[in-house]
Design an enzyme around this catalytic site. Structure first.
Site, short mmCIF file in Angstrom:
data_model
loop_
_atom_site.label_atom_id
_atom_site.label_comp_id
_atom_site.label_asym_id
_atom_site.label_seq_id
_atom_site.Cartn_x
_atom_site.Cartn_y
_atom_site.Cartn_z
CB SER A 97 -0.99 0.12 1.29
OG SER A 97 -0.15 -0.21 2.38
CG ASN B 165 -4.39 -5.07 12.41
OD1 ASN B 165 -3.83 -4.88 11.45
ND2 ASN B 165 -4.93 -6.19 12.85
CB THR C 213 -41.55 25.88 -9.25
OG1 THR C 213 -42.59 26.36 -9.74
CG2 THR C 213 -41.41 26.67 -7.87
CG HIS C 214 -42.33 22.45 -11.96
ND1 HIS C 214 -42.64 21.13 -11.75
CD2 HIS C 214 -43.28 23.16 -11.22
CE1 HIS C 214 -43.51 21.20 -10.73
NE2 HIS C 214 -43.82 22.35 -10.22
CB SER D 12 -14.18 26.36 -28.97
OG SER D 12 -14.29 25.57 -30.16
CE LYS E 79 -18.57 26.80 -27.61
NZ LYS E 79 -20.12 26.01 -27.32
CG ASN F 70 -17.24 26.39 -24.17
OD1 ASN F 70 -18.19 26.92 -24.83
ND2 ASN F 70 -16.11 25.70 -24.97
CD GLU G 176 -19.62 22.74 -19.44
OE1 GLU G 176 -18.48 22.20 -20.05
OE2 GLU G 176 -20.12 23.49 -20.09
CD GLN H 239 -3.31 -2.39 1.67
OE1 GLN H 239 -2.78 -2.65 2.71
NE2 GLN H 239 -3.10 -2.83 0.57
#
Ligand code: ARG
Length: 458
Positions: free
Chosen positions: A23, A110, A155-156, A277, A283, A285, A290, A322
């Site tokens: 590990s 342990n 709403t919605h 872009s 563009k 972005n 995101e 582990q």
């Protein structure tokens, strides 16, 4: 291959087995915590007369040297060792000889790994809390500045009633405030020290577990040695709290992406937090938002993973555990990174308040208030609802808003309307009359903001 065991074996470990089992590639992340735990352990051993003071001093000096050299990069943690515990112990023996061989007295890997992971999670909880707090400060600032900035509430994802930007952001303030509460609860519940639990059944050495716990800043030692070495509840709680933080960040990101779109134009993400872009020159972005939304999946994944790993493990320690590390480390780093970037993005974002206000005006967000006007003039609410519904239909046919209808058109549908209807359905009235506790009205909003301020400064 350098390992802490081997006496009872007659064959070398297969190379693939060794690599599968090791590990060190990931648990080296908590070398500081491992050394902190070992120093506390030998301090306690000496106090109990299990080690001499000279041995204690030699070991502590050796451990501090290892810590310094690893930090400075002069001592490399290599895959020659099975795990971080073996690396530290072997390096210590290399440096100070026989005294180093006494470090592991009255301890097992342990309880050692249980301790290291707890120390690591505890340190990180503090760091994550700091990041959430910084985000709250950024949100608080926006709230203070936009108590009178009207925007549509949805709403919605349909325009519903007007609110303010301050109120909308305030909803996220509440979410992140609860997130801090969760982190704080976890920290309190997990703050017990497993060291001294041994492999599973304690030890025959006269350890003073309360003393070790105290040195390491725990409230008390754990009460059951078998539970101590096999408890990973706090990791599950942490990942659950981190998943909730990501869920909140992701919802917020989704809104920012919408708000930043050409259709909404409610915000403009700063150039420093946007990307371009490779083909479309126009563009700009919202990649950061995101990515934050996208990375939510991997944090949820970590939670599902540890829940599944733990569900079939008999008492006490089993190597399955582990598997708690890599995903947890990744989730912590992901959340810290997302929080820091998100805070930077929202604090540099421009709000296009005129577009927000225009949008609120053009979506019949004041229709409920027109109905309330009728109710205030004695019309039963259900009738008022129907009347305003017909008004909205008229507006839709004409392509206008409620405040653009003439008084004659109002009266044609209900004679109850008078000249003061225009004032009653103005954006200002709609928002400013909503002054029940928790509503967007500026008066009550200012009170909430003042309370928030006290909370952050506490
Ligand atoms: N690398 C192990 C873990 O992360 C440390 C404990 C190993 N204990 C053992 N008995 N093999 O859980």
């Amino acid at each position: 291959m350098a390992q802490l065991w081997g006496g009872r074996f007659t064959k070398e470990t297969d190379k693939l087995v060794y690599n599968f089992n090791a590990s060190i590639s990931f648990d080296q992340k908590f070398y500081e915590q491992d050394i902190r735990g070992s120093k506390a352990h030998v301090t306690m051993l000496a106090k109990q007369g299990i080690l001499t003071e000279k041995e204690r001093d030699e070991i502590i000096k050796g451990l501090e040297g290892i810590l310094k050299d690893v930090r400075e990069g002069t001592l490399e943690i290599t895959s020659e060792y099975e795990d971080i515990h073996s690396f530290v112990e072997a390096s210590l023996i290399d440096r100070i000889g026989d005294a180093g061989k006494k470090l592991h007295t009255g301890r097992s890997r342990n309880d050692q790994v249980a301790l290291d992971m707890k120390l690591y999670v505890r340190d990180e909880l503090d760091g994550i809390d700091e990041e959430v707090k910084k985000l709250l400060l950024a949100l608080h600032k926006i709230m203070e500045e936009h108590v009178h900035t009207y925007m549509p509430g949805f709403t919605h994802l349909q325009k519903a009633q007007p609110v303010t930007l301050s109120h909308h952001i305030g909803a996220y303030f509440e979410m992140f405030r609860r997130d801090r509460g969760r982190l704080c609860d976890i920290r309190k519940r997990m703050n017990t020290c497993p060291l001294g639990a041994g492999a599973l059944a304690g030890t025959t050495y006269p350890l003073d577990r309360a003393y070790t716990a105290e040195i390491l800043g725990f409230d008390e030692p754990t009460r059951n040695s078998m539970d101590s070495v096999s408890d990973r509840d706090y990791v599950i709680e942490l990942l659950s709290a981190l998943s909730t933080i990501m869920m909140h960040l992701s919802r917020f990101s989704e809104e920012i992406i919408l708000w930043n779109s050409n259709e909404y134009r409610f915000v403009e993400i700063d150039d420093a937090y946007s990307t371009g872009s490779s083909i479309m020159p126009q563009k700009k972005n919202p990649d950061i938002a995101e990515l934050v939304r996208g990375k939510t999946g991997r944090v949820y994944g970590a939670l599902m993973s540890i829940l599944t790993t733990m569900k079939g493990i008999p008492l006490a320690y089993n190597k399955d555990m582990q598997e708690d590390k890599e995903l947890t480390f990744d989730a912590i780093d992901t959340v810290k990174g997302c929080l820091a970037l998100f805070t930077g993005m929202v604090s540099t974002m421009q709000f296009r308040t005129e577009n927000m206000e225009a949008s609120a005006k053009n979506g019949f967000t004041n229709a409920t208030d027109a109905a309330d006007y009728l109710v205030n003039h004695g019309v039963p609410f259900r009738d008022a609802h129907g009347i305003v519904g017909r008004l909205v239909l008229t507006c839709l046919e004409k392509g206008i808003s409620l405040d653009e209808l003439s008084l004659e058109e109002y009266k044609a549908i209900s004679p109850v309307f008078e000249e003061d209807i225009y004032e009653a359905i103005s954006m200002r009235t709609c928002v400013e009359k909503r002054i029940t506790w928790g509503a967007p009205g500026p008066e009550v909003m200012e009170q909430v903001i003042a309370e928030n301020k006290k909370y952050i400064e506490k």
